[in-house]
Write a protein that holds these residues in place. Structure first.
Motif, PDB file in Angstrom:
ATOM      1  N   PRO A 110      44.326  31.802  14.594  1.00 13.62           N
ATOM      2  CA  PRO A 110      43.679  30.791  13.742  1.00 13.62           C
ATOM      3  C   PRO A 110      42.165  30.969  13.867  1.00 13.62           C
ATOM      4  CG  PRO A 110      44.515  29.782  15.752  1.00 13.62           C
ATOM      5  CD  PRO A 110      44.937  31.220  15.784  1.00 13.62           C
ATOM      6  N   MET A 111      41.485  30.936  12.725  1.00 16.06           N
ATOM      7  CA  MET A 111      40.043  31.194  12.719  1.00 16.06           C
ATOM      8  C   MET A 111      39.334  30.241  11.773  1.00 16.06           C
ATOM      9  SD  MET A 111      39.517  33.918  14.682  1.00 16.06           S
ATOM     10  CE  MET A 111      37.926  34.527  14.202  1.00 16.06           C
ATOM     11  N   ASN A 112      38.232  29.668  12.252  1.00 18.03           N
ATOM     12  CA  ASN A 112      37.314  28.986  11.349  1.00 18.03           C
ATOM     13  C   ASN A 112      36.570  30.071  10.588  1.00 18.03           C
ATOM     14  OD1 ASN A 112      37.317  27.237  14.083  1.00 18.03           O
ATOM     15  ND2 ASN A 112      37.362  25.972  12.249  1.00 18.03           N
ATOM     16  N   PHE A 113      36.172  29.764   9.357  1.00 20.89           N
ATOM     17  CA  PHE A 113      35.551  30.792   8.529  1.00 20.89           C
ATOM     18  C   PHE A 113      34.607  30.162   7.527  1.00 20.89           C
ATOM     19  CE2 PHE A 113      38.944  29.251   5.914  1.00 20.89           C
ATOM     20  CZ  PHE A 113      38.520  29.412   4.602  1.00 20.89           C
ATOM     21  N   VAL A 114      33.803  31.014   6.934  1.00 22.63           N
ATOM     22  CA  VAL A 114      33.038  30.652   5.748  1.00 22.63           C
ATOM     23  C   VAL A 114      33.143  31.852   4.810  1.00 22.63           C
ATOM     24  CG1 VAL A 114      30.787  31.444   6.614  1.00 22.63           C
ATOM     25  CG2 VAL A 114      30.879  29.673   4.890  1.00 22.63           C
ATOM     26  N   ALA A 115      33.401  31.573   3.525  1.00 24.30           N
ATOM     27  CA  ALA A 115      33.529  32.628   2.521  1.00 24.30           C
ATOM     28  C   ALA A 115      32.320  32.578   1.603  1.00 24.30           C
ATOM     29  CB  ALA A 115      34.815  32.447   1.727  1.00 24.30           C
ATOM     30  N   ILE A 116      31.762  33.750   1.348  1.00 27.43           N
ATOM     31  CA  ILE A 116      30.621  33.897   0.451  1.00 27.43           C
ATOM     32  C   ILE A 116      30.955  35.060  -0.476  1.00 27.43           C
ATOM     33  CG2 ILE A 116      28.139  34.307   0.252  1.00 27.43           C
ATOM     34  CD1 ILE A 116      27.971  33.441   3.272  1.00 27.43           C
ATOM     35  N   GLY A 117      31.309  34.745  -1.698  1.00 24.75           N
ATOM     36  CA  GLY A 117      31.722  35.806  -2.613  1.00 24.75           C
ATOM     37  C   GLY A 117      32.957  36.494  -2.080  1.00 24.75           C
ATOM     38  N   LYS A 118      32.914  37.826  -2.013  1.00 23.48           N
ATOM     39  CA  LYS A 118      34.056  38.591  -1.511  1.00 23.48           C
ATOM     40  C   LYS A 118      33.876  38.970  -0.041  1.00 23.48           C
ATOM     41  CE  LYS A 118      36.598  40.913  -4.428  1.00 23.48           C
ATOM     42  NZ  LYS A 118      37.098  42.020  -5.256  1.00 23.48           N
ATOM     43  N   LEU A 119      33.171  38.092   0.700  1.00 24.84           N
ATOM     44  CA  LEU A 119      32.964  38.290   2.135  1.00 24.84           C
ATOM     45  C   LEU A 119      33.470  37.054   2.867  1.00 24.84           C
ATOM     46  CD1 LEU A 119      29.273  39.561   2.021  1.00 24.84           C
ATOM     47  CD2 LEU A 119      31.354  40.953   2.080  1.00 24.84           C
ATOM     48  N   ILE A 120      34.130  37.280   3.998  1.00 21.40           N
ATOM     49  CA  ILE A 120      34.583  36.178   4.852  1.00 21.40           C
ATOM     50  C   ILE A 120      33.971  36.408   6.234  1.00 21.40           C
ATOM     51  CG2 ILE A 120      36.541  34.943   5.837  1.00 21.40           C
ATOM     52  CD1 ILE A 120      38.249  36.114   3.562  1.00 21.40           C
ATOM     53  N   TYR A 121      33.362  35.353   6.778  1.00 21.23           N
ATOM     54  CA  TYR A 121      32.698  35.452   8.072  1.00 21.23           C
ATOM     55  C   TYR A 121      33.411  34.599   9.115  1.00 21.23           C
ATOM     56  CZ  TYR A 121      28.757  37.570   5.628  1.00 21.23           C
ATOM     57  OH  TYR A 121      27.952  38.395   4.879  1.00 21.23           O
ATOM     58  N   PHE A 122      33.380  35.099  10.360  1.00 25.10           N
ATOM     59  CA  PHE A 122      33.981  34.434  11.508  1.00 25.10           C
ATOM     60  C   PHE A 122      33.019  34.541  12.684  1.00 25.10           C
ATOM     61  CE2 PHE A 122      37.089  37.024   9.195  1.00 25.10           C
ATOM     62  CZ  PHE A 122      37.970  36.068   8.735  1.00 25.10           C
ATOM     63  N   ARG A 123      33.242  33.718  13.705  1.00 24.92           N
ATOM     64  CA  ARG A 123      32.558  33.871  14.995  1.00 24.92           C
ATOM     65  C   ARG A 123      33.621  34.105  16.052  1.00 24.92           C
ATOM     66  NH1 ARG A 123      28.470  29.066  15.825  1.00 24.92           N
ATOM     67  NH2 ARG A 123      28.426  30.036  17.869  1.00 24.92           N
ATOM     68  N   THR A 124      33.278  34.897  17.062  1.00 17.61           N
ATOM     69  CA  THR A 124      34.249  35.201  18.101  1.00 17.61           C
ATOM     70  C   THR A 124      33.562  35.513  19.426  1.00 17.61           C
ATOM     71  OG1 THR A 124      36.255  36.482  18.579  1.00 17.61           O
ATOM     72  CG2 THR A 124      34.393  37.699  17.668  1.00 17.61           C
ATOM     73  N   ALA A 125      34.345  35.447  20.466  1.00 16.18           N
ATOM     74  CA  ALA A 125      33.939  35.879  21.802  1.00 16.18           C
ATOM     75  C   ALA A 125      34.410  37.329  21.985  1.00 16.18           C
ATOM     76  CB  ALA A 125      34.587  34.972  22.851  1.00 16.18           C
ATOM     77  N   PRO A 126      33.980  38.004  23.057  1.00 12.99           N
ATOM     78  CA  PRO A 126      34.515  39.340  23.316  1.00 12.99           C
ATOM     79  C   PRO A 126      36.038  39.296  23.443  1.00 12.99           C
ATOM     80  CG  PRO A 126      32.586  38.942  24.680  1.00 12.99           C
ATOM     81  CD  PRO A 126      32.938  37.618  24.022  1.00 12.99           C
ATOM     82  N   GLY A 127      36.690  40.323  22.939  1.00 15.75           N
ATOM     83  CA  GLY A 127      38.150  40.396  22.998  1.00 15.75           C
ATOM     84  C   GLY A 127      38.699  41.237  21.862  1.00 15.75           C
ATOM     85  N   SER A 128      39.959  41.017  21.529  1.00 12.78           N
ATOM     86  CA  SER A 128      40.652  41.872  20.559  1.00 12.78           C
ATOM     87  C   SER A 128      40.055  41.802  19.153  1.00 12.78           C
ATOM     88  CB  SER A 128      42.145  41.535  20.514  1.00 12.78           C
ATOM     89  OG  SER A 128      42.326  40.178  20.165  1.00 12.78           O
ATOM     90  N   LYS A 129      39.559  40.645  18.727  1.00 13.22           N
ATOM     91  CA  LYS A 129      38.955  40.545  17.388  1.00 13.22           C
ATOM     92  C   LYS A 129      37.670  41.357  17.326  1.00 13.22           C
ATOM     93  CE  LYS A 129      39.215  36.020  17.651  1.00 13.22           C
ATOM     94  NZ  LYS A 129      40.068  35.719  18.775  1.00 13.22           N
ATOM     95  N   LEU A 130      36.861  41.283  18.364  1.00  7.28           N
ATOM     96  CA  LEU A 130      35.628  42.056  18.393  1.00  7.28           C
ATOM     97  C   LEU A 130      35.933  43.553  18.461  1.00  7.28           C
ATOM     98  CD1 LEU A 130      32.555  41.863  18.383  1.00  7.28           C
ATOM     99  CD2 LEU A 130      32.639  41.693  20.879  1.00  7.28           C
TER     100      LEU A 130
END
Length: 136
Positions: free
Chosen positions: A42-62
């Protein structure tokens, strides 16, 4: 929108983008392969056009971002009283944001993780294509 044989309505790319941009809460699921397994977060996000942004800590997503890995992001809405809803899937690659101007812009946006702890890394998903369905 167009109907399918199952009674679902297919959403246009424009409708998928609108839902990604306006959906509240800004919470979806990010999925990718890691170590031979499919991981879904589960991820909080913000979408801008055809881009989706997330924040994360070090780990598998990074680590997925370091590899510019293919990912899928999903948001949905369900109304269990009326038994209707919709779902949007976005497919693309994820990478870490390192551009100073892009980072400055992101820090001004409502991209606030719900999970406790520091999430200092910003990730960007470039959408290659989308799919959406609505049940009414």
């Amino acid at each position: 929108m167009s109907s399918t044989e199952t009674g679902l309505l297919e959403l246009s790319d424009e409708e998928c983008l609108r839902l990604l941009t306006t959906h509240r809460p800004r919470l979806g699921r990010l999925a990718f392969m890691s170590g031979g397994r499919v991981l879904v977060f589960p991820m909080n996000f913000v979408a801008i056009g055809k881009l989706i942004y997330f924040r994360t800590a070090p780990g598998s997503k990074l680590m997925a971002a370091f590899r510019a890995q293919q990912v899928t992001f999903e948001i949905d809405h369900v109304d269990d009283v009326w038994e209707e809803g919709w779902s949007v899937l976005a497919f693309g690659r994820i990478r870490q944001v390192t551009d100073d101007d892009e980072l400055d812009d992101l820090r001004k946006r409502p991209l606030r993780p719900w999970a406790a702890g520091d999430r200092p890394h910003y990730l960007r998903m470039d959408i290659d294509w989308m799919s959406g369905r609505r049940i009414t």
